[in-house]
Scaffold this motif. Structure first.
Motif, PDB file in Angstrom:
ATOM      1  N   LEU A  24      20.023 -26.358  17.192  1.00 51.64           N
ATOM      2  CA  LEU A  24      21.142 -26.972  17.896  1.00 51.64           C
ATOM      3  C   LEU A  24      21.044 -28.491  17.836  1.00 51.64           C
ATOM      4  O   LEU A  24      19.961 -29.055  17.908  1.00 51.64           O
ATOM      5  CB  LEU A  24      21.146 -26.543  19.368  1.00 51.64           C
ATOM      6  CG  LEU A  24      21.250 -25.039  19.663  1.00 51.64           C
ATOM      7  CD1 LEU A  24      20.946 -24.779  21.132  1.00 51.64           C
ATOM      8  CD2 LEU A  24      22.632 -24.522  19.296  1.00 51.64           C
ATOM      9  N   ALA A  25      22.202 -29.149  17.729  1.00 48.05           N
ATOM     10  CA  ALA A  25      22.254 -30.605  17.823  1.00 48.05           C
ATOM     11  C   ALA A  25      21.987 -31.029  19.261  1.00 48.05           C
ATOM     12  O   ALA A  25      22.092 -30.231  20.196  1.00 48.05           O
ATOM     13  CB  ALA A  25      23.622 -31.104  17.362  1.00 48.05           C
ATOM     14  N   PHE A  26      21.656 -32.287  19.453  1.00 51.95           N
ATOM     15  CA  PHE A  26      21.318 -32.783  20.783  1.00 51.95           C
ATOM     16  C   PHE A  26      22.432 -32.517  21.792  1.00 51.95           C
ATOM     17  O   PHE A  26      22.173 -32.080  22.923  1.00 51.95           O
ATOM     18  CB  PHE A  26      21.014 -34.284  20.721  1.00 51.95           C
ATOM     19  CG  PHE A  26      20.839 -34.914  22.064  1.00 51.95           C
ATOM     20  CD1 PHE A  26      19.748 -34.595  22.854  1.00 51.95           C
ATOM     21  CD2 PHE A  26      21.776 -35.810  22.551  1.00 51.95           C
ATOM     22  CE1 PHE A  26      19.587 -35.168  24.108  1.00 51.95           C
ATOM     23  CE2 PHE A  26      21.620 -36.389  23.802  1.00 51.95           C
ATOM     24  CZ  PHE A  26      20.530 -36.067  24.580  1.00 51.95           C
ATOM     25  N   ALA A  27      23.678 -32.771  21.411  1.00 54.17           N
ATOM     26  CA  ALA A  27      24.797 -32.598  22.334  1.00 54.17           C
ATOM     27  C   ALA A  27      24.994 -31.146  22.763  1.00 54.17           C
ATOM     28  O   ALA A  27      25.645 -30.881  23.768  1.00 54.17           O
ATOM     29  CB  ALA A  27      26.089 -33.118  21.687  1.00 54.17           C
ATOM     30  N   ASP A  28      24.425 -30.219  22.011  1.00 56.63           N
ATOM     31  CA  ASP A  28      24.563 -28.795  22.322  1.00 56.63           C
ATOM     32  C   ASP A  28      23.337 -28.226  23.023  1.00 56.63           C
ATOM     33  O   ASP A  28      23.259 -27.010  23.237  1.00 56.63           O
ATOM     34  CB  ASP A  28      24.808 -27.998  21.034  1.00 56.63           C
ATOM     35  CG  ASP A  28      26.115 -28.375  20.364  1.00 56.63           C
ATOM     36  OD1 ASP A  28      27.088 -28.654  21.091  1.00 56.63           O
ATOM     37  OD2 ASP A  28      26.159 -28.399  19.128  1.00 56.63           O
ATOM     38  N   ARG A  29      22.401 -29.081  23.431  1.00 53.72           N
ATOM     39  CA  ARG A  29      21.144 -28.569  23.978  1.00 53.72           C
ATOM     40  C   ARG A  29      20.990 -28.793  25.479  1.00 53.72           C
ATOM     41  O   ARG A  29      19.891 -28.679  26.009  1.00 53.72           O
ATOM     42  CB  ARG A  29      19.937 -29.176  23.232  1.00 53.72           C
ATOM     43  CG  ARG A  29      19.877 -28.794  21.767  1.00 53.72           C
ATOM     44  CD  ARG A  29      18.478 -28.901  21.193  1.00 53.72           C
ATOM     45  NE  ARG A  29      17.794 -30.130  21.466  1.00 53.72           N
ATOM     46  CZ  ARG A  29      17.882 -31.233  20.720  1.00 53.72           C
ATOM     47  NH1 ARG A  29      18.659 -31.244  19.631  1.00 53.72           N
ATOM     48  NH2 ARG A  29      17.195 -32.315  21.026  1.00 53.72           N
ATOM     49  N   HIS A  30      22.084 -29.103  26.171  1.00 54.06           N
ATOM     50  CA  HIS A  30      22.044 -29.142  27.638  1.00 54.06           C
ATOM     51  C   HIS A  30      22.943 -28.015  28.120  1.00 54.06           C
ATOM     52  O   HIS A  30      24.158 -28.164  28.211  1.00 54.06           O
ATOM     53  CB  HIS A  30      22.519 -30.497  28.154  1.00 54.06           C
ATOM     54  CG  HIS A  30      22.240 -30.690  29.619  1.00 54.06           C
ATOM     55  ND1 HIS A  30      22.769 -31.719  30.348  1.00 54.06           N
ATOM     56  CD2 HIS A  30      21.488 -29.969  30.496  1.00 54.06           C
ATOM     57  CE1 HIS A  30      22.357 -31.636  31.613  1.00 54.06           C
ATOM     58  NE2 HIS A  30      21.585 -30.575  31.711  1.00 54.06           N
ATOM     59  N   ARG A  31      22.348 -26.895  28.431  1.00 51.68           N
ATOM     60  CA  ARG A  31      23.109 -25.665  28.620  1.00 51.68           C
ATOM     61  C   ARG A  31      22.618 -24.861  29.807  1.00 51.68           C
ATOM     62  O   ARG A  31      21.486 -24.995  30.255  1.00 51.68           O
ATOM     63  CB  ARG A  31      22.985 -24.779  27.368  1.00 51.68           C
ATOM     64  CG  ARG A  31      23.543 -25.393  26.091  1.00 51.68           C
ATOM     65  CD  ARG A  31      25.031 -25.572  26.164  1.00 51.68           C
ATOM     66  NE  ARG A  31      25.603 -25.896  24.865  1.00 51.68           N
ATOM     67  CZ  ARG A  31      26.900 -26.063  24.646  1.00 51.68           C
ATOM     68  NH1 ARG A  31      27.748 -25.946  25.648  1.00 51.68           N
ATOM     69  NH2 ARG A  31      27.340 -26.361  23.448  1.00 51.68           N
ATOM     70  N   ARG A  32      23.501 -24.000  30.283  1.00 50.85           N
ATOM     71  CA  ARG A  32      23.123 -23.005  31.269  1.00 50.85           C
ATOM     72  C   ARG A  32      23.514 -21.610  30.791  1.00 50.85           C
ATOM     73  O   ARG A  32      22.693 -20.726  30.646  1.00 50.85           O
ATOM     74  CB  ARG A  32      23.787 -23.268  32.628  1.00 50.85           C
ATOM     75  CG  ARG A  32      23.272 -22.313  33.724  1.00 50.85           C
ATOM     76  CD  ARG A  32      24.077 -22.396  35.009  1.00 50.85           C
ATOM     77  NE  ARG A  32      25.341 -21.717  34.908  1.00 50.85           N
ATOM     78  CZ  ARG A  32      25.512 -20.407  35.051  1.00 50.85           C
ATOM     79  NH1 ARG A  32      24.469 -19.627  35.279  1.00 50.85           N
ATOM     80  NH2 ARG A  32      26.707 -19.867  34.958  1.00 50.85           N
TER      81      ARG A  32
END
Length: 206
Positions: A24-32
């Motif tokens: 995953l790119a950085f922008a896609d790695r803050h998830r719940r």
């Protein structure tokens, strides 16, 4: 569908069987909570208690056993060389002061996501900038792991799994005292209402 319910940081020892990787790119790695595809093309549901910043090498524990390993995707970044450790520390401070995620490489160089405004600032402060395509795995905030969102307490967490955006438990009460009295009551439930009371001359309602 497979379901991942626990985040295991790369720093934490774990001997679970690896059952896949997800890049995953950085922008896609803050998830719940979101439906993802692993690198083999198999779907799984990320279903964590709260939003988490996923780092390169972190693992996601599956309900039925085993883990999926997170990999940082290669993306457009700026890698920065400074004249020495003091210059690097000062530059890192300026970058952090702009709330820009920052990675410190093992050789002491700095790395940020490619951005022309930040590029100009870094060069203006004496940093030598090299644009490249590489994985980006920035430092977590000082409060990472204490509340799930870097200490802010309110995180939308990039929660993109067709769930309603619910502010049912999030109320704002603002009171401003600047010559006349405004009392604002905001409710973010299924509707958004404003009640205004003005103490200048005759009261009026909206």
């Amino acid at each position: 569908m497979r379901r991942a319910i626990e985040h295991i940081p790369v720093s934490q020892s774990d001997t679970s069987e690896v059952r896949g990787t997800v890049t995953l790119a950085f922008a896609d790695r803050h998830r719940r909570r979101i439906r993802l595809m692993d690198d083999a093309g198999d779907a799984f549901l990320l279903d964590l208690p709260h939003a988490v910043r996923l780092g390169d090498g972190d693992r996601l524990r599956l309900v039925d056993g085993g883990v999926i390993v997170v990999r940082a995707a290669a993306e457009d970044v700026l890698t920065i060389t400074c004249s020495g450790p003091i210059a690097a520390a000062k530059l890192a401070w300026h970058i952090g002061n702009r709330h820009t995620p920052l990675q410190v490489l093992k050789d002491g160089r700095l790395r940020i996501i490619d951005d022309h405004v930040m590029r100009d600032m870094v060069q203006g402060l004496g940093g030598v900038v090299f644009a490249e395509v590489a994985p980006f795995d920035p430092l977590n905030g000082a409060y990472h792991g204490l509340g799930g969102d870097g200490g802010h307490g309110h995180s939308h967490g990039n929660d993109h799994f067709e769930e309603p955006h619910d502010h049912g438990d999030h109320n704002h009460d603002h009171r401003h005292d600047h010559g006349h009295d405004h009392s604002h009551a905001h409710s973010h439930g299924d509707f958004h209402s404003h009640a205004h009371a003005h103490a200048i001359g005759e009261p009026h309602d909206h």
